[in-house]
Design an enzyme around this catalytic site. Structure first.
Site, PDB file in Angstrom:
ATOM      1  N   ARG A  82       0.861  -1.191   0.000  1.00 25.01           N
ATOM      2  CA  ARG A  82       0.000   0.000   0.000  1.00 25.01           C
ATOM      3  C   ARG A  82       0.888   1.228   0.000  1.00 25.01           C
ATOM      4  O   ARG A  82       1.709   1.413   0.895  1.00 25.01           O
ATOM      5  CB  ARG A  82      -0.905  -0.012   1.237  1.00 25.01           C
ATOM      6  N   ARG A 152      -1.140   6.345   9.540  1.00 29.07           N
ATOM      7  CA  ARG A 152      -1.142   5.824   8.173  1.00 29.07           C
ATOM      8  C   ARG A 152      -1.423   6.927   7.147  1.00 29.07           C
ATOM      9  O   ARG A 152      -1.425   8.100   7.478  1.00 29.07           O
ATOM     10  CB  ARG A 152      -2.149   4.687   8.078  1.00 29.07           C
ATOM     11  N   LYS A 216      -2.839   0.830  15.102  1.00 29.19           N
ATOM     12  CA  LYS A 216      -2.881   1.688  13.923  1.00 29.19           C
ATOM     13  C   LYS A 216      -3.609   2.991  14.224  1.00 29.19           C
ATOM     14  O   LYS A 216      -4.468   3.057  15.111  1.00 29.19           O
ATOM     15  CB  LYS A 216      -3.552   0.964  12.761  1.00 29.19           C
ATOM     16  N   LYS A 218      -5.315   6.547  12.156  1.00 24.40           N
ATOM     17  CA  LYS A 218      -5.726   7.069  10.851  1.00 24.40           C
ATOM     18  C   LYS A 218      -6.139   8.532  10.977  1.00 24.40           C
ATOM     19  O   LYS A 218      -6.838   8.909  11.914  1.00 24.40           O
ATOM     20  CB  LYS A 218      -6.880   6.237  10.290  1.00 24.40           C
ATOM     21  N   CYS A 436     -14.625  -4.093   0.453  1.00 23.19           N
ATOM     22  CA  CYS A 436     -13.188  -4.276   0.672  1.00 23.19           C
ATOM     23  C   CYS A 436     -12.687  -5.373  -0.267  1.00 23.19           C
ATOM     24  O   CYS A 436     -13.455  -6.011  -0.981  1.00 23.19           O
ATOM     25  CB  CYS A 436     -12.917  -4.635   2.130  1.00 23.19           C
ATOM     26  N   CYS A 442      -6.921 -11.544   1.090  1.00 21.52           N
ATOM     27  CA  CYS A 442      -6.829 -11.052   2.465  1.00 21.52           C
ATOM     28  C   CYS A 442      -6.868 -12.223   3.448  1.00 21.52           C
ATOM     29  O   CYS A 442      -7.835 -13.001   3.456  1.00 21.52           O
ATOM     30  CB  CYS A 442      -7.958 -10.075   2.775  1.00 21.52           C
ATOM     31  N   CYS A 481     -14.923  -9.079   6.732  1.00 26.54           N
ATOM     32  CA  CYS A 481     -14.683  -9.414   8.129  1.00 26.54           C
ATOM     33  C   CYS A 481     -15.034  -8.176   8.945  1.00 26.54           C
ATOM     34  O   CYS A 481     -15.356  -7.127   8.371  1.00 26.54           O
ATOM     35  CB  CYS A 481     -13.229  -9.838   8.348  1.00 26.54           C
ATOM     36  N   CYS A 485     -12.570  -2.380   6.763  1.00 28.11           N
ATOM     37  CA  CYS A 485     -11.939  -1.740   5.602  1.00 28.11           C
ATOM     38  C   CYS A 485     -12.955  -1.235   4.579  1.00 28.11           C
ATOM     39  O   CYS A 485     -12.716  -0.246   3.899  1.00 28.11           O
ATOM     40  CB  CYS A 485     -10.962  -2.702   4.933  1.00 28.11           C
TER      41      CYS A 485
END
Length: 572
Positions: A82, A152, A216, A218, A436, A442, A481, A485
């Site tokens: 990414r 990110r 993470k 964002k 996603c 994935c 899931c 995303c």
């Protein structure tokens, strides 16, 4: 990390990821040694996790995993990369190089536009990984900190009405991204053959800390009235406030996030809190203070509760906000008025105030690849060869050909139409749907998403037509899931993968992206999902108020209760 002991630090045995980061020599690990191991196509031990800080995830094609096992072969290990692309802006020359690498050095030959407003390469084999990084570096792109426990890729509204305001906001997105990057030289040393710093253990990470963030993080910059970056899906958001077309500051929203864990009610999606207004000159200080507060107070014991949203719930919004003010030396002012009226992309041609034109192209699932009768990838490449402006990748997986002079419009449009990048019969429902990546690549996927979206949109379109609502649409999203995303937890109808062919059905979000939908049915199959939606859409068609959106209707009609305070009422 601060030496001051805070009562808000979670005590207990640290999660193993904390050991991994502490022992990584500032994200180096033994990645360089692993690269030389040709006995496996994958990365071993801690390096499997550490490569994420370098923007990569190790994956394999799950469709062929069983067959390879029968042949006594390991899974076909490869990486997804990414890119770091603040604000999603890319030049035509960069696009051409990206296209070439995807065509020549990936298993799938595609470019994937993501909900993080950047692009991904899928299916890069181990011998090509270093070449990939060096190819991107040659054109001024990297993948530093696009995954892992760091800040990110910073998102920014893609296509506002006022071009000058967008430029100012975009510049702040870039500054925030650069300011919050890891300072370690690990990326350059490993992938770009950079000169190794002698005392690598002495690397200082003044913002992220030696153990980086608990989870993470964002960040977005958004320009009302468009919420095209879905602010409530992010830890930190700067909502642009303008006067007479000039940026004067931001309202700061903190603590949004959509991920959860099936069966664990201590996890839930959460909207961001509005901390108040800051002047534009305080932007970096506030960004750093929010990140460092989360760094020091975030939960390093339980990663499922490590995100900023859980820190705010645990320590209290007022305490978190006061700490940010203390660290930044800035006091939040009263929030300025703003309104979100939409969050989708504005398709077709839009003229900016500078007289330049922007063409937004719908890219289903963000997957740019040539298919029979739809040579999308070739079309984008041909446009890149003649385009004098730039490209903008949107957080809704679409592509904007931006900065087109009036004299060039016809040629650009002709190329787009001839390569099926423009099709006049694309429904509003298709434009308002998203998924996603999910299967087959994935490793977290429980159910289909990207591959299932086209069929599910057709079924949704059929239901709307059945009830004379073909001119209407529903914000519809699928995620394979519960990690979020596909941003299904900010949709009017969201499907969250539970297992093969099974989803949780959520309804009741709003079109503006400011309300979280509630679970309506759990673990049901596709036919049952659309049978439920058939009845709900029939009621909406017959009982709606003038212009009332589907999500607003199901809340007003009492079909589901609105999610008001998700920490306390999401599972009611």
């Amino acid at each position: 990390m601060s030496n001051e002991k805070s009562p808000f630090i979670v005590e207990g045995k640290l999660a193993d990821n904390e050991r991994l980061k502490a022992e990584s020599k500032h994200l180096r690990g033994t990645i360089a040694e692993d690269l030389k191991d040709d006995l496996t196509g994958g990365f071993t031990a801690d390096n499997f996790q550490l490569i994420r800080f370098h923007g990569m995830y190790q994956q394999d094609d799950r469709d062929i995993r069983a067959e390879r096992a029968k042949q006594k072969l390991e899974p076909l290990h490869n990486v997804m990369l990414r890119a770091r692309l603040p604000g999603g802006i890319i030049t035509p020359s960069q696009w051409q190089e990206i296209d070439r690498f995807a065509q020549e050095h990936t298993l799938y030959g595609s470019i994937r536009l993501t909900t993080r407003q950047t692009f991904q390469f899928h299916g890069v084999l181990k011998p090509n990984i270093k070449l990939m990084h060096q190819t991107l570096n040659k054109v001024g792109i990297d993948s530093i900190a696009t995954a892992g426990d760091v800040n990110r890729n910073v998102l920014c509204t893609s296509n506002p009405v006022e071009s000058k305001l967008h430029l100012e906001a975009y510049e702040w997105a870039k500054k925030i991204s650069e300011h919050l990057l890891p300072k370690t030289r690990a990326y350059a040393e490993i992938w770009l053959d950079g000169e190794k710093i002698e005392s690598t253990d002495d690397t200082v990470e003044p913002i992220l800390g030696d153990n980086y963030l608990p989870r993470k993080f964002k960040t977005t910059v958004v320009i009302p009235p468009q919420n095209d970056v879905d602010v409530h899906a992010n830890d930190l958001n700067f909502v642009a406030i303008a006067e007479q077309g000039k940026l004067i500051g931001f309202n700061v929203l903190v603590g949004g996030g959509l991920a959860m864990t099936h069966g664990d009610t201590s996890t839930y999606p959460r909207k961001a809190d509005d901390f108040g207004f800051i002047s534009v000159n305080d932007t970096l200080a506030i960004a750093e203070a929010v990140v460092s507060t989360q760094r020091d107070w975030g939960n390093r014991v339980n990663r499922k509760n490590a995100k900023t949203k859980y820190t705010l719930e645990r320590v209290g919004v007022d305490n978190f906000k006061a700490e940010v003010e203390k660290r930044a030396g800035v006091t939040f002012g009263p929030s300025r008025d703003y309104e979100f009226t939409s969050r989708g992309d504005r398709f077709g041609w839009v003229e900016g105030i500078d007289g330049k034109y922007h063409l937004t192209l719908y890219i289903e699932n963000g997957r740019i690849i040539d298919k029979p009768g739809k040579p999308l990838k070739t079309g984008c490449l041909e446009i890149a060869k003649i385009h004098k402006g730039d490209f903008r990748l949107t957080a809704n997986q679409n592509l904007i050909v931006a900065g087109v002079a009036g004299d060039d419009k016809a040629r650009i449009e002709a190329l787009a139409r001839s390569h099926k990048l423009i099709e006049d019969d694309v429904s509003s429902q298709r434009l308002d749907s998203m998924a996603c990546v999910s299967l087959p690549t994935c490793p977290l996927a429980m159910a289909e998403a990207e591959r299932y979206l086209p069929e599910s949109i057709e079924r949704m379109e059929s239901l709307l037509a059945k009830h004379d609502l073909s001119s209407d649409s529903i914000i519809f999203r699928i995620t394979g899931c519960p990690n979020g995303c596909g941003r299904a937890m900010l949709s009017e109808v969201g499907l969250v993968g539970k297992g093969p062919g099974k989803y949780n059905l959520h309804i009741g979000g709003d079109r503006e992206g400011t309300r979280i939908p509630r679970m309506y049915r759990e673990n049901i199959g596709e036919d049952e999902i659309f049978a439920e939606l058939d009845g709900l859409i029939e009621r909406w068609a017959g009982e709606r108020e003038a212009g009332e959106a589907f999500g607003d209707y199901v809340v007003r009609a009492g079909i589901v209760k609105p999610v008001v305070d998700s920490a306390r009422d999401f599972y009611d």
